[in-house]
Every structure is written in structure tokens, then in C-alpha cells.
Design a protein around this motif. Structure first.
Motif, PDB file in Angstrom:
ATOM      1  N   MET A 184       0.838  -1.195   0.000  1.00 45.29           N
ATOM      2  CA  MET A 184       0.000   0.000   0.000  1.00 45.29           C
ATOM      3  C   MET A 184       0.871   1.242   0.000  1.00 45.29           C
ATOM      4  SD  MET A 184      -3.275   0.324   2.494  1.00 45.29           S
ATOM      5  CE  MET A 184      -2.768   1.531   3.707  1.00 45.29           C
ATOM      6  N   LYS A 185       0.845   1.973  -1.092  1.00 46.08           N
ATOM      7  CA  LYS A 185       1.660   3.196  -1.185  1.00 46.08           C
ATOM      8  C   LYS A 185       0.939   4.342  -0.441  1.00 46.08           C
ATOM      9  CE  LYS A 185       4.955   1.674  -3.822  1.00 46.08           C
ATOM     10  NZ  LYS A 185       6.266   1.554  -3.214  1.00 46.08           N
ATOM     11  N   PRO A 186       1.684   5.332   0.057  1.00 45.69           N
ATOM     12  CA  PRO A 186       1.032   6.461   0.708  1.00 45.69           C
ATOM     13  C   PRO A 186       0.092   7.180  -0.265  1.00 45.69           C
ATOM     14  CG  PRO A 186       3.397   6.519   1.090  1.00 45.69           C
ATOM     15  CD  PRO A 186       3.134   5.398   0.133  1.00 45.69           C
ATOM     16  N   VAL A 187      -1.004   7.669   0.291  1.00 47.58           N
ATOM     17  CA  VAL A 187      -2.007   8.397  -0.492  1.00 47.58           C
ATOM     18  C   VAL A 187      -1.476   9.789  -0.833  1.00 47.58           C
ATOM     19  CG1 VAL A 187      -4.336   9.369  -0.370  1.00 47.58           C
ATOM     20  CG2 VAL A 187      -3.836   7.127   0.652  1.00 47.58           C
ATOM     21  N   ASN A 229      -6.534   7.832   5.071  1.00 49.88           N
ATOM     22  CA  ASN A 229      -5.360   7.897   5.944  1.00 49.88           C
ATOM     23  C   ASN A 229      -4.225   8.680   5.271  1.00 49.88           C
ATOM     24  OD1 ASN A 229      -3.903   7.475   8.230  1.00 49.88           O
ATOM     25  ND2 ASN A 229      -3.280   5.383   7.708  1.00 49.88           N
ATOM     26  N   LYS A 282      -1.332  11.273   4.744  1.00 53.65           N
ATOM     27  CA  LYS A 282      -0.357  11.960   5.603  1.00 53.65           C
ATOM     28  C   LYS A 282       0.415  12.946   4.738  1.00 53.65           C
ATOM     29  CE  LYS A 282      -0.278   9.053   9.424  1.00 53.65           C
ATOM     30  NZ  LYS A 282      -0.349   7.607   9.212  1.00 53.65           N
ATOM     31  N   PRO A 283       0.475  14.229   5.153  1.00 59.01           N
ATOM     32  CA  PRO A 283       1.209  15.197   4.327  1.00 59.01           C
ATOM     33  C   PRO A 283       2.668  14.783   4.161  1.00 59.01           C
ATOM     34  CG  PRO A 283       0.696  16.113   6.502  1.00 59.01           C
ATOM     35  CD  PRO A 283      -0.047  14.822   6.387  1.00 59.01           C
ATOM     36  N   ASN A 284       3.184  14.977   2.990  1.00 55.53           N
ATOM     37  CA  ASN A 284       4.595  14.681   2.722  1.00 55.53           C
ATOM     38  C   ASN A 284       5.425  15.827   3.268  1.00 55.53           C
ATOM     39  OD1 ASN A 284       7.152  14.449   1.632  1.00 55.53           O
ATOM     40  ND2 ASN A 284       6.416  13.593  -0.289  1.00 55.53           N
ATOM     41  N   THR A 285       6.101  15.577   4.386  1.00 55.89           N
ATOM     42  CA  THR A 285       6.818  16.684   5.018  1.00 55.89           C
ATOM     43  C   THR A 285       7.987  17.189   4.190  1.00 55.89           C
ATOM     44  OG1 THR A 285       7.973  15.090   6.350  1.00 55.89           O
ATOM     45  CG2 THR A 285       6.211  16.324   7.421  1.00 55.89           C
ATOM     46  N   SER A 319       5.231  10.548   8.858  1.00 62.39           N
ATOM     47  CA  SER A 319       4.976  11.789   8.135  1.00 62.39           C
ATOM     48  C   SER A 319       6.297  12.480   7.800  1.00 62.39           C
ATOM     49  CB  SER A 319       4.034  12.699   8.921  1.00 62.39           C
ATOM     50  OG  SER A 319       4.704  13.238  10.021  1.00 62.39           O
ATOM     51  N   ARG A 350       8.631  10.807   6.656  1.00 57.21           N
ATOM     52  CA  ARG A 350       9.102   9.928   5.568  1.00 57.21           C
ATOM     53  C   ARG A 350      10.498   9.369   5.828  1.00 57.21           C
ATOM     54  NH1 ARG A 350       4.804  10.349   1.042  1.00 57.21           N
ATOM     55  NH2 ARG A 350       3.325  11.245   2.461  1.00 57.21           N
ATOM     56  N   ALA A 397       2.194  -2.331   6.302  1.00 58.96           N
ATOM     57  CA  ALA A 397       1.259  -2.306   5.175  1.00 58.96           C
ATOM     58  C   ALA A 397       1.643  -1.232   4.164  1.00 58.96           C
ATOM     59  CB  ALA A 397      -0.158  -2.060   5.696  1.00 58.96           C
ATOM     60  N   GLN A 398       2.309  -0.191   4.631  1.00 58.29           N
ATOM     61  CA  GLN A 398       2.726   0.885   3.720  1.00 58.29           C
ATOM     62  C   GLN A 398       4.108   0.613   3.131  1.00 58.29           C
ATOM     63  OE1 GLN A 398       1.915   4.897   4.551  1.00 58.29           O
ATOM     64  NE2 GLN A 398       0.090   4.494   5.760  1.00 58.29           N
ATOM     65  N   ASP A 399       4.567  -0.628   3.234  1.00 58.59           N
ATOM     66  CA  ASP A 399       5.861  -1.025   2.664  1.00 58.59           C
ATOM     67  C   ASP A 399       7.045  -0.256   3.252  1.00 58.59           C
ATOM     68  OD1 ASP A 399       4.988  -3.018   1.046  1.00 58.59           O
ATOM     69  OD2 ASP A 399       4.683  -1.731  -0.692  1.00 58.59           O
TER      70      ASP A 399
END
Lengths: 345, 345
Positions: A1-4, A46, A48-51, B115, B117, B140-142
Motif C-alpha cells: 500500500m503506497k502512501p495516499v 489515511n 499523511k502530508p509529505n513533510t 509523516s 518519511r 502495510a505501507q511497505d
């Protein structure tokens, strides 16, 4: 599951990425209805902002760097605990590096932290550091830098310290007040300001009490990884060199504990034959036998104060306001235990 | 002095930003002469690449997150040292967070690291952690996740551990072999797998030696910040409850040292009246009196192994190759010292 991503949210709602981004940040030009939709979906997915992306824009990384000489050290681990507890409150993460008392490594680590664009740096210098251009460069680039414990007087930045000279004076005076007539000193390495100051405090206490200063009574130890062994070695050497020493002020507890172990092995009684005062008040010092008289050095408070000062400077910088450097001196106290005798009436 | 940008270099040389960027990366479509010019100027101006921008492209942050229950702990500070030494070799920075044995805090910290990363996460669980969805979400997010020391068996990821059950069995067997007939256990908190396993090892050693297991001889301690005090309190309680206990296997050294301090105060002789075996081999255990028999737990090696496994997984992920989870069990050894008696012939 890649980040949204923002894009996925935008596609699902059939609106632009900009609108999604603005909605999440509560911009006034996005309708309350759209905001609610976006936030709801972001939560469901779910998101999450990419910081990294955020950081690139705001130029803040919300991380700070911490360089310390050694981690496995009761004093420094307390400092770390103080720093992290305070950083957490303000939403900062702490990258920790260990210089192993090496100037070369310290220099490399400063570069690494700068290229990582940390928002500020906290540092306690390595014993080997005699050149400070790597630190002056950080300051020249307007990056907040706060030194603590092992500092360099000539570098212009904020410093969190104790009054080492005063504390060492107090420790040596206690040996004198409890009847010691010939007092040795196991000092730290030659370069660090704190080991110089502790040595000077020892010397001044002797002179103020009309006791001669004898350089042959001063032994050096690096006080790094080998502290305990150095304490044993110096104690052995002292017994070979002198038969009249009745007190020692020792630069750090772990060296003092090494010395006590050696004296115990050699049948020298502490405090009856030789009294000992350490420095730092490691937890260990309260459970060994005899318990160690020592100077309590407030590690946790020092860590907190160091982060607080760094935070003030990072805030000023963000507002483009001038930074005022501070030198904060924390209080120390002598903890009297069994390794020194009762006061002479 | 603000950091130098690619744009400034481009302007000074009157070429495009893209060319500057390509030159610094040794692209073949830039002439050797231009490359030399760009590199020379970049060096003169002390240009440092903005890693945020780089990271955004490569999707690597070159940082990892580490969550541990307590920093001021001889075992964990050795683990940190092992992790940092290994990470440094591979060019990774380590963000360290302390969960204070709290599940809520641990959960928040996992979110924070995600967050931010980080490229991977190393974790030793808090005593309070009984729900593992925050960890399963990371997996789950690899995102590579490696657990060490305090692990959860049911979470599917790599684990670096010792065989706590075997080590505890060995410790208890040593008490039996040195003549102890009625052996108590100061166990750790109820949830952590390692305190469960140490308890089971203790119990099995008793049963294998035809000694009855008596639950009233098992005392619980949280083994957090208050370890030393808990050891004193449990020792006091044991003396009130039982007058026939002649050996104790204690979950961790600091609790054991607290117990020994209390026994000493109460005139109970160690090992003559009560023998004690600790766990972890803190440095302190080798300098107190009597020195403590204990199980040596390889903290530094555990830290190294944990980073190495995480690194393997991060590399696999980068190549889009499947990750194979490993369970690595490190060796422990019994260190025999003065708090236990000689072997019964």
C-alpha cells in the motif's frame, strides 16, 4: 500500500490538487462544503502530508541535530533525555550523532547535518576539537547553534554550562575541610574547557588555603570510553609515586569509581587512608561501596535549557529578527557521601 | 550568509540551472570544461546540495527512526551506540524518540516518523503496548520495520532478539547448582514478551529440577525509571512474606542492585543468606559490592544487527524486490560473580 497523495484525493473528488491542498490548510477561498469533503476523504484514506514537500516550501525541516561525544554515559544520556522531552513538546525531531571525542568525525557530522538542512544544532565538543572553523561556518550561515557542557569560549554563540571552576573549588574545599593535607587531582583531557576549569578550581582552592600546588600530583585522563580503566591506572601510578596523598579530587565519577576499585584491591581504605570526591553524580555513585561524594551536574536540566535556547533562536530567525546569544550557567551542588570523612570541627 | 543556490552558480557562469545541476552530477551531455568550471565555483562558494530537494526526487530521506522505551539505561544506550555506528557507515542519520514505556506516545511517534518519511523504523516496544495496529500499518505501507529486544511475536516483521527463556533458565539453573533450595523471581511487567519469557525460563528450570513452582515467590516490577526503587521495595516485601528464600533470579540488573542495597541495609548477607542473579550485565554490576552475577545481553551487537537487517530491507525495497523477514537470535552468557555462591560439588 503506497502512501495516499493529494492527486488521488483530487481525482476522486474531481477537483484540482491546489484546491485539495488549500482545503486541508483551511484557506478562506475554498468553500466549507469542499473543505469538509476533502478532510473527510483524507481521513478515510489515511492521508499523511509529505513533510519533504512541505519543508521545501517552508524551508523548515522541524528536525534539529545533536552531536555528543559519547552516548553510553550517565550524564550525556540524561542530557539527551532532557533535549528530546523538550523538542517533542515543540514538535521537533532530534537526529543524534556521536563524535567519539574525535574532531574529524565532529566536523564531518556538522557537514552532514547542514546538508540535511536541520533547523538548528546542539553540540558538546569532542576532546580533540581545537579548531572551530566548522562551528563558525554554521553560525555564518545563520543556522542556530547552541553549545552545552563542553564548549569553546571563543566561538560566538549561546552556551549552556555549569561553573566548573566554582564546582571544583567546592569539591576541593570539602577535602580540605574534612582534614586532607595533601590533595591530588585526576584531571580530564588537556583541551576541553571544562577540564581546564575544574583543574583551575582545584588549584585555586589549594592556594586560598595556603597549601602548595604540586604539579606531580596532577594526573591526566581522557575520560572517554576507557574512564574506568584510566581511574584504576592512575590510582596505581599515584600509589607508586607518592605515599602521602590523603585526598583526590577526580574529574568524573567513572574515573573515581575505577580509582576506588584499585584502592580496594590494594588494601588502601577509602576514606580513612585516601578521601575521594568525584564529579557528575552518576547514579552508580550512590550504590557502590563506599558511596561516592561528588558534584551533582544537572544533565536533564542542561538538555532542556539547551533546546529551549535553540528554539528561541530558531523562532527569531524565522521572524527575521536578530538573535541575542545567551550564556546560561546552571547550579551545581556537592553531594556528601561515604568516600570523604566527617568535617573537622 | 545564506546558503548558495544552483541559481547563483548558473548566473555567475551565465549558463542554465539545469546545466549546473547536470554538471554537478557528471551527466555525459555536459562538456568536461563546463563541469570543471561548475565544480570549481561550487567548491569556492561552499555550495551544499539541498537534500530536501534531492530527497523529494529520489524519495529517500537517508534518515531512519528509532523508538526506544528509555534512553538512560545501560542496555539501551549500548543499543543506540550500535545502531548509530552502523548507520553512519551507510550514510544514514538516526532520529531517536523515547516512548517512556507508553503505548500512546509510541503510537504518536510512529505517526511522526511516517509523516517525516523516514526510510525505515527500528523499535523496541513500550511495556504498555498490547495493540499493534500502528506497527501493522507501517508494514502495510511497505516501510521497513525491525523490532529488537522488546518485540511482539504476532507482528510480521524482522526481529533481533536473544533467547530470553533459555537465558533465564541458565540463570535459575546456576542458583540451583550453587545450592539454593527456594528461589524467588522478580519479574518484569506483564505484557512485554521478554519478561514473560524470562518468567517461563525460571519456572521451567524449577520444574526440571523437581522443585515446586510457588506463585507467591514471584514479584512484579515495571522495570522503568523506578527500577532501583522497585528492587528495594520488592526485597523488603519478600523479607516480610518469606523467611526461607535463599536465591532470587531478577529480571534486570538495576532492580537487582536495588534489592542488594535493601538486603545490605537489613543485614541480609549476599550470597550467604540470599544469592542473586541479575539480567543484562550493566557496567555498574561489575563495580558494586558484592559484584553481581548476571546474564550478559549484547546491546551493542543487537543495535548493529538491527540496523544491518533494516538496511537490507531498505535496499530490497528500493530495487522493488521482495523482503524476507528474519528472526535473528543473539547469544547470551552467564557472568559468574560474587552475588552467587560456589558450585556445590
Amino acid at each position: 500500500m503506497k502512501p495516499v497523495t493529494l492527486k488521488q484525493i483530487a481525482e476522486q473528488l474531481n477537483i484540482s490538487v491546489t484546491t485539495v491542498s488549500k482545503a486541508l490548510k483551511d484557506y478562506s477561498d475554498v468553500s466549507p462544503k469542499t473543505k469538509a469533503l476533502v478532510k473527510e476523504l483524507a481521513k478515510t484514506l489515511n492521508y499523511k502530508p509529505n513533510t519533504f514537500a512541505v519543508n521545501l516550501r517552508t524551508k523548515e525541516s522541524k528536525t534539529i541535530g545533536l552531536i555528543i561525544p559519547v552516548i553510553v554515559h550517565h550524564f550525556f544520556s540524561n542530557v539527551i533525555r532532557g533535549i528530546i522531552s523538550q523538542a517533542e513538546k515543540k514538535g521537533y525531531l532530534v537526529i543524534i550523532l556521536q563524535s567519539n571525542e574525535s574532531y574529524e568525525l565532529e566536523k564531518k557530522q556538522i557537514d552532514l547535518l547542514m546538508s540535511q538542512r536541520v533547523d538548528g544544532i546542539l553540540i558538546s565538543l569532542a576532546n580533540g576539537t581545537a579548531n572551530f572553523s566548522h562551528l563558525n561556518e554554521v553560525i555564518a550561515q545563520d543556522k542556530p547553534l547552541v553549545m552545552f557542557d563542553k564548549i569553546a569560549k571563543i566561538v560566538k554563540c549561546s552556551k549552556i554550562i555549569i561553573d566548573d571552576r566554582k564546582a571544583a573549588y567546592m569539591a576541593t574545599q570539602h577535602l580540605i575541610d574534612t582534614g586532607c593535607k595533601r590533595i591530588a587531582h585526576f584531571r580530564g583531557a588537556l583541551l576541553p574547557q571544562n577540564s581546564i576549569d575544574r583543574f583551575l578550581g582545584y588549584k585555586k582552592a589549594l592556594l586560598d588555603n595556603n597549601m602548595p600546588y604540586d604539579p606531580s600530583l596532577v594526573y591526566i585522563c581522557e575520560c572517554g570510553d576507557m574512564s574506568f580503566e584510566e581511574g584504576k591506572k592512575n590510582a596505581q601510578q599515584l600509589l607508586n609515586d607518592h605515599n602521602d596523598v590523603d585526598g583526590i579530587f577526580i574529574n568524573t565519577d567513572l574515573v573515581a569509581i575505577g580509582a576506588m576499585t584499585e584502592f580496594n584491591k590494594q588494601g588502601v581504605k577509602v576514606p580513612e587512608d585516601i578521601s575521594i570526591v568525584g564529579f557528575s553524580n552518576w547514579f552508580m555513585s550512590s550504590v557502590i561501596s563506599p558511596t561516592l561524594t561528588t558534584v551533582d551536574q544537572p544533565g536533564y536540566e542542561m538538555g532542556r535549557a539547551a533546546f529551549k535556547q535553540l528554539y528561541r533562536e530558531m523562532k527569531q530567525l524565522k521572524k527575521n529578527k536578530p538573535v541575542v546569544y545567551k550564556e546560561i550557567v546552571l547550579e551545581t551542588a556537592l553531594v556528601k557521601r561515604e568516600s570523604t570523612k566527617e568535617l573537622v570541627k
